[in-house]
Design a protein around this motif. Sequence first.
Motif, PDB file in Angstrom:
ATOM      1  N   ASP A 161       0.793  -1.204  -0.107  1.00 44.10           N
ATOM      2  CA  ASP A 161      -0.130  -0.136   0.282  1.00 44.10           C
ATOM      3  C   ASP A 161       0.739   1.458   0.053  1.00 44.10           C
ATOM      4  N   TYR A 196       3.836   1.609  -1.339  1.00 44.40           N
ATOM      5  CA  TYR A 196       4.482   1.702  -2.554  1.00 44.40           C
ATOM      6  C   TYR A 196       3.644   2.345  -3.543  1.00 44.40           C
ATOM      7  N   GLU A 197       2.135   2.095  -3.540  1.00 41.41           N
ATOM      8  CA  GLU A 197       1.276   2.636  -4.454  1.00 41.41           C
ATOM      9  C   GLU A 197       0.869   3.928  -3.949  1.00 41.41           C
ATOM     10  N   LYS A 198       0.935   4.368  -2.858  1.00 40.07           N
ATOM     11  CA  LYS A 198       0.379   5.609  -2.378  1.00 40.07           C
ATOM     12  C   LYS A 198       1.720   6.668  -2.688  1.00 40.07           C
ATOM     13  N   LEU A 202       1.359   7.249  -6.463  1.00 34.75           N
ATOM     14  CA  LEU A 202       0.277   8.121  -6.743  1.00 34.75           C
ATOM     15  C   LEU A 202       0.734   9.521  -6.367  1.00 34.75           C
TER      16      LEU A 202
END
Length: 268
Positions: free
Chosen positions: A256, A258-260, A263
């Motif tokens: 999570d 990494y994804e944020k 983004l």
Amino acid sequence: MVDLGKFLQARRARVNPAEVGLPEHDRRRVPGLRREELALLAGVSVDYYTRLEQGRAKRPSDQVLDAVSRALGLDEATRRHLHRLAGMTRLEPGHPSAELGLPLRTMLEGIEAFPAMVSNHRKDVLATNRMMRLLLGGFGWSLEGANFARLLFEDESREFFPDWESVAAETVAQLRKMAALFPEDAAMAALIGELSIRHRRFSELWADAEVVDCIQGEVRFDHPLVGVLRLHKEQFRVADGSGQLLVTLSAAPGTDGYEKLALLGAGG
């Protein structure tokens, strides 16, 4: 500023008598161990330990300092700090610098996917990469030229760090070690005095006499755009005696965090 006797008193006050086999029901006027109890645990005379704590013992041996360290339950970093305060370390004093070398700046600019920054021994922010500016800039922080410790102890920062207490404790413990490495730094003394006066929690943490250097582990940020990020923090001390520290924040692919970060980077 950095005083062996005050350090020993602070650490002695933190030892739980019951944990070293002393009676729990014994009435004590102050917390922790008495001087005579610490001396007994360390295997030195009460008179010698008293002189050590009062700064009257001349050049205590490594063996005595190690025995006192064991009696106080000090970890390795804090044991070395005790030796340094007593003037027994062979380490050369540091040479503080606010100048960021070209190789370090090149490395910092080459870190694109994760936040990174370089600070000096006082926690003055010397340089940041784009991702660190996006991360902490989201809290309204203007980083470069600022002091991280000052920013952290402003009340608003508690909103940004769900684990603010542990971040604050680590920051103060690092400042304590750096204060011993750079004892002639008047700006460091002024910073510690300022924070002690302005922020009660800083003063309390400073009195705990904890000592750490480079830290790794999880740190959380509550960012206004992407929510809570769980990131892995690594710190690397620059090996030139300058006291500079490279800090990186990362997350494994697929997590999570990494994804944020992706983004956040895309939005900046």
